[in-house]
Structures are given as structure tokens and as C-alpha cells.
Write a protein that holds these residues in place. Structure first.
Motif, PDB file in Angstrom:
ATOM      1  N   ASN A   1       0.912  -1.215  -0.090  1.00  0.00           N
ATOM      2  CA  ASN A   1       0.009   0.189  -0.050  1.00  0.00           C
ATOM      3  C   ASN A   1       0.838   1.193  -0.126  1.00  0.00           C
ATOM      4  N   THR A   2       2.040   1.253   0.794  1.00  0.00           N
ATOM      5  CA  THR A   2       2.748   2.427   0.698  1.00  0.00           C
ATOM      6  C   THR A   2       3.522   2.604  -0.643  1.00  0.00           C
ATOM      7  N   ALA A   3       3.902   1.684  -1.235  1.00  0.00           N
ATOM      8  CA  ALA A   3       4.527   1.667  -2.510  1.00  0.00           C
ATOM      9  C   ALA A   3       3.537   2.011  -3.553  1.00  0.00           C
TER      10      ALA A   3
ATOM     11  N   GLN B   1       0.959   4.334  -2.860  1.00  0.00           N
ATOM     12  CA  GLN B   1       0.773   5.418  -2.526  1.00  0.00           C
ATOM     13  C   GLN B   1       1.904   6.560  -3.259  1.00  0.00           C
ATOM     14  N   SER B   2       3.128   5.966  -3.012  1.00  0.00           N
ATOM     15  CA  SER B   2       4.259   6.792  -3.611  1.00  0.00           C
ATOM     16  C   SER B   2       4.761   6.558  -4.860  1.00  0.00           C
TER      17      SER B   2
ATOM     18  N   ALA C   1      -4.359   4.450  -5.597  1.00  0.00           N
ATOM     19  CA  ALA C   1      -3.475   5.487  -4.907  1.00  0.00           C
ATOM     20  C   ALA C   1      -3.657   6.949  -4.998  1.00  0.00           C
TER      21      ALA C   1
ATOM     22  N   ARG D   1      -0.680  11.905  -8.041  1.00  0.00           N
ATOM     23  CA  ARG D   1       0.878  12.554  -8.115  1.00  0.00           C
ATOM     24  C   ARG D   1       0.944  13.088  -9.504  1.00  0.00           C
TER      25      ARG D   1
ATOM     26  N   GLN E   1       6.295  12.956   2.695  1.00  0.00           N
ATOM     27  CA  GLN E   1       6.642  11.574   2.260  1.00  0.00           C
ATOM     28  C   GLN E   1       7.649  10.886   2.507  1.00  0.00           C
TER      29      GLN E   1
ATOM     30  N   THR F   1       8.715   9.338   5.452  1.00  0.00           N
ATOM     31  CA  THR F   1       8.365   7.987   5.787  1.00  0.00           C
ATOM     32  C   THR F   1       7.969   6.759   4.920  1.00  0.00           C
ATOM     33  N   ASN F   2       7.783   7.321   3.537  1.00  0.00           N
ATOM     34  CA  ASN F   2       7.236   6.166   2.806  1.00  0.00           C
ATOM     35  C   ASN F   2       8.306   5.415   2.383  1.00  0.00           C
TER      36      ASN F   2
ATOM     37  N   ALA G   1       9.620   6.940  -2.154  1.00  0.00           N
ATOM     38  CA  ALA G   1       9.130   8.219  -2.052  1.00  0.00           C
ATOM     39  C   ALA G   1       9.552   8.723  -3.358  1.00  0.00           C
TER      40      ALA G   1
ATOM     41  N   SER H   1      13.289   3.016   0.793  1.00  0.00           N
ATOM     42  CA  SER H   1      13.639   2.724   2.274  1.00  0.00           C
ATOM     43  C   SER H   1      14.822   1.641   2.380  1.00  0.00           C
TER      44      SER H   1
END
Length: 131
Positions: free
Chosen positions: A13-15, A17-18, A24, A27, A73, A75-76, A79, A96
Motif C-alpha cells: 500500500n505504501t509503495a 501511494q508513492s 493510490a 501524483r 513523504q 517515511t514512505n 517516495a 527505504s
């Protein structure tokens, strides 16, 4: 096992979003490079080696109006950032160093023109992780 499954879902999910995948948040679109390459520079390496700090310095110097988005962003796991350097805009992917996100980071290698591996000269394990 259930906790691991939930964690893997969080990574995906994080991937999404970014990276702007379906479902997502929208962007900014970048001009596609040859083939699937849509990132100019990918920053990868172990945790706490300075990847995000390096990018923050670049943004602070060349495109300070992007700092609020950058901080949002930070902490993604993956990002994406658009940084205006002079007259050009470069796309940078800050990855990350979390070992559980390593497969997501490696998947992005073929979409990058350059992959910068960042490691700490004082910590041999950060170089081992990068290799």
C-alpha cells in the motif's frame, strides 16, 4: 504469520501511494523516458546511511518549495520526488533501507536511469547490505 501478511500488505500500500499505482492518491506525471524508465535517479542502500538526508539537502538548495511535500513523504518506503535543478526537473526515488522492502526497491531498478547506492564508510555492514 498473520502479522507478516499484514506487514506485507502495508508495504504494498505504501509503495502504491508513492508510485501512483491504481487506488493510490494522484501524483504529478513525469515525461516518460525510454521504455519503462520513469525515474532519473534512485537512491538505495541500508537504513540510516543518509539517503533521505542527501535528497533533503538537494531539495533545500535547488527546489525549496518542494520541502513540504518531501517532509510529508519522508517515511514512505518508496517516495517519488520532482526536483527542479536549474531549468530541468529530475525525478528522484528515495527508497527505504528496510530489509522487508528490499524486493520493492529491486523491482524499481529497471525503471531508473541511475541507481545510487548509498552506504556509510564507517559501517561495513551498510556496504555488505548494498552489495
Amino acid at each position: 504469520q498473520k502479522a507478516e501478511s499484514r506487514y506485507q500488505q502495508l508495504l504494498q500500500n505504501t509503495a502504491m501511494q508513492s508510485t501512483g499505482m491504481p487506488g493510490a492518491a494522484p501524483r504529478a506525471q513525469t515525461k516518460r523516458q525510454t521504455g519503462q524508465r520513469n525515474v532519473f535517479i534512485q537512491l538505495a542502500g541500508a537504513q540510516s546511511t543518509g539517503k533521505t538526508s542527501l535528497l533533503e539537502s538537494l531539495i533545500s538548495e535547488y527546489d525549496p518549495q518542494q520541502l513540504p511535500k518531501f517532509n510529508e513523504q519522508k517515511t514512505n518506503f518508496l517516495a517519488h520526488h520532482q526536483v527542479k535543478v536549474g531549468e530541468k526537473t529530475i525525478a528522484v526515488l528515495d527508497c527505504s533501507g528496510n530489509s522487508r522492502a528490499a524486493h520493492l526497491v529491486k523491482e524499481r531498478f529497471n525503471r531508473s536511469l541511475w541507481v545510487f547506492i548509498v552506504y556509510d564508510l564507517a559501517k561495513k555492514e551498510s556496504l555488505d547490505y548494498a552489495l
